[in-house]
Design an enzyme around this catalytic site. Structure first.
Site, mmCIF file in Angstrom:
data_model
loop_
_atom_site.group_PDB
_atom_site.id
_atom_site.type_symbol
_atom_site.label_atom_id
_atom_site.label_comp_id
_atom_site.label_asym_id
_atom_site.label_seq_id
_atom_site.Cartn_x
_atom_site.Cartn_y
_atom_site.Cartn_z
ATOM 1 N N ARG A 104 36.734 40.135 33.857
ATOM 2 C CA ARG A 104 38.037 39.551 33.571
ATOM 3 C C ARG A 104 39.064 40.220 34.460
ATOM 4 O O ARG A 104 39.254 41.436 34.375
ATOM 5 C CB ARG A 104 38.351 39.781 32.085
ATOM 6 C CG ARG A 104 39.510 39.005 31.582
ATOM 7 C CD ARG A 104 39.652 39.180 30.089
ATOM 8 N NE ARG A 104 40.149 40.498 29.710
ATOM 9 C CZ ARG A 104 40.688 40.778 28.537
ATOM 10 N NH1 ARG A 104 40.765 39.845 27.609
ATOM 11 N NH2 ARG A 104 41.120 41.987 28.268
ATOM 12 N N THR A 108 45.385 38.469 35.937
ATOM 13 C CA THR A 108 45.430 37.044 35.548
ATOM 14 C C THR A 108 44.684 36.792 34.235
ATOM 15 O O THR A 108 44.862 35.751 33.616
ATOM 16 C CB THR A 108 44.769 36.175 36.627
ATOM 17 O OG1 THR A 108 43.371 36.510 36.681
ATOM 18 C CG2 THR A 108 45.398 36.400 37.986
ATOM 19 N N ASP A 200 37.410 49.024 25.225
ATOM 20 C CA ASP A 200 36.689 48.345 26.308
ATOM 21 C C ASP A 200 35.179 48.547 26.114
ATOM 22 O O ASP A 200 34.662 49.659 26.266
ATOM 23 C CB ASP A 200 37.141 48.913 27.656
ATOM 24 C CG ASP A 200 36.591 48.099 28.815
ATOM 25 O OD1 ASP A 200 37.390 47.622 29.629
ATOM 26 O OD2 ASP A 200 35.346 47.947 28.905
ATOM 27 N N ASP A 203 33.143 49.952 29.189
ATOM 28 C CA ASP A 203 33.408 51.372 29.430
ATOM 29 C C ASP A 203 32.756 52.239 28.364
ATOM 30 O O ASP A 203 32.209 53.313 28.662
ATOM 31 C CB ASP A 203 34.921 51.626 29.448
ATOM 32 C CG ASP A 203 35.557 51.146 30.745
ATOM 33 O OD1 ASP A 203 34.825 50.902 31.721
ATOM 34 O OD2 ASP A 203 36.794 51.016 30.778
HETATM 35 C C1 PRP Z 1 34.909 42.139 28.630
HETATM 36 C C2 PRP Z 1 33.930 41.650 27.592
HETATM 37 C C3 PRP Z 1 33.948 40.155 27.821
HETATM 38 C C4 PRP Z 1 35.386 39.906 28.208
HETATM 39 C C5 PRP Z 1 36.109 39.335 27.023
HETATM 40 O O1 PRP Z 1 34.315 42.200 29.877
HETATM 41 O O2 PRP Z 1 32.662 42.206 27.731
HETATM 42 O O3 PRP Z 1 33.072 39.713 28.849
HETATM 43 O O4 PRP Z 1 35.953 41.164 28.576
HETATM 44 O O5 PRP Z 1 37.389 38.938 27.368
HETATM 45 P P1 PRP Z 1 37.817 37.398 27.387
HETATM 46 O O6 PRP Z 1 37.283 36.782 26.133
HETATM 47 O O7 PRP Z 1 39.318 37.482 27.373
HETATM 48 O O8 PRP Z 1 37.281 36.774 28.625
HETATM 49 P P2 PRP Z 1 35.080 42.794 31.152
HETATM 50 O O9 PRP Z 1 35.781 41.708 31.885
HETATM 51 O O10 PRP Z 1 35.915 43.963 30.742
HETATM 52 O O11 PRP Z 1 33.891 43.226 32.089
HETATM 53 P P3 PRP Z 1 32.764 44.356 31.868
HETATM 54 O O12 PRP Z 1 31.822 43.832 30.825
HETATM 55 O O13 PRP Z 1 32.137 44.430 33.206
HETATM 56 O O14 PRP Z 1 33.430 45.632 31.444
HETATM 57 N N1 URA Z 2 37.211 43.216 26.607
HETATM 58 C C1 URA Z 2 36.884 44.332 25.932
HETATM 59 O O1 URA Z 2 35.968 45.068 26.326
HETATM 60 N N2 URA Z 2 37.579 44.649 24.822
HETATM 61 C C2 URA Z 2 38.585 43.873 24.361
HETATM 62 O O2 URA Z 2 39.190 44.206 23.334
HETATM 63 C C3 URA Z 2 38.911 42.711 25.086
HETATM 64 C C4 URA Z 2 38.194 42.397 26.203
#
Ligand code: PRP
Ligand code: URA
Length: 209
Positions: A104, A108, A200, A203
């Site tokens: 994400r 944006t 997160d 993370d």
């Molecule tokens: C996080 C999570 C989802 C997304 C949710 O991933 O694991 O994929 O955010 O947010 P949304 O519903 O608003 O799209 P992130 O983009 O942080 O990537 P990562 O898993 O690589 O940390």
């Molecule tokens: N992605 C995450 O990992 N945590 C949140 O709360 C939202 C998006």
């Protein structure tokens, strides 16, 4: 309209509390996410059809049910969805695993695709999309759309924690996709993080912050 199933099992609720706690470190966090995913696999597979086969017990012959030829595909959304794969495979060991790489964009908030690799026979499989967090819904909707464009026609979405906004967005964009959740939280904050949430997920799983 899709079904939204929120888990009510005490073991899941207990383990959800542990992963939300900011003092839970990555090792324990990973183990708990695996355990919760195994428990959720039990619910997600509840509607799998059965067929009777003939077997022989040490005492006599009998007809007894087995899963009727289901082919399952697990689709983790990278990165954080990876944390749910082993737990699901514990109960569905014959599933194939496809990967959808999305992150994400922090400004944006739009999902950006960077890697996808799916099993070839995706159209014949029941697909279970895995992502711990359903926030705005953008990532899940993009993943579902990608799977549909690739020929998928039977998709479920499994997340640990959702915001009401994300659930609504997925239901509107994909009314044929049932959603299985560990919990629905209160809201999104100004950075589109789930409140109270767990922070997160990527993370916390991989120790990158
Ligand atoms: C996080 C999570 C989802 C997304 C949710 O991933 O694991 O994929 O955010 O947010 P949304 O519903 O608003 O799209 P992130 O983009 O942080 O990537 P990562 O898993 O690589 O940390
Ligand atoms: N992605 C995450 O990992 N945590 C949140 O709360 C939202 C998006």
């Amino acid at each position: 309209m899709s079904r939204v199933v929120v888990m009510d099992h005490p073991l899941i609720k207990h383990k959800m509390t542990m992963i939300r706690d900011k003092n839970t470190g990555s090792k324990e966090f990973r183990e708990l996410v695996t355990e919760i995913s195994t428990l959720m696999a039990y619910e997600v597979t509840r509607d799998f059809p059965l067929e009777d086969i003939e077997i022989e017990t040490p005492i006599t012959k009998m007809y007894s049910p087995v899963i009727a030829g289901k082919k399952v595909g697990l689709i983790p959304i990278l990165r954080a969805g990876l944390g749910m794969v082993d737990g699901m495979l514990n109960l569905i060991p014959a599933a194939k695993v496809g990967h959808v790489g999305l992150y994400r964009d922090p400004v944006t908030l739009q999902p950006v695709e960077y890697y996808c690799k799916l099993p070839q026979d995706i159209a014949e499989r029941d697909l279970i999309v895995l992502d711990p967090m359903l926030a705005t819904g953008g990532s899940a909707i993009a993943a579902i759309q990608f799977l549909k464009n690739s020929g998928a026609n039977n998709i479920k979405l499994v997340c640990l924690i959702a915001a009401p906004e994300g659930v609504k967005a997925v239901q509107e964009a994909a009314p044929d996709v049932d959603i299985y959740l560990g919990a629905i939280d209160e809201k999104l904050n100004d950075h589109a993080y789930i409140v109270p949430g767990l922070g997160d997920a990527g993370d916390r799983l991989f120790g990158t912050k």
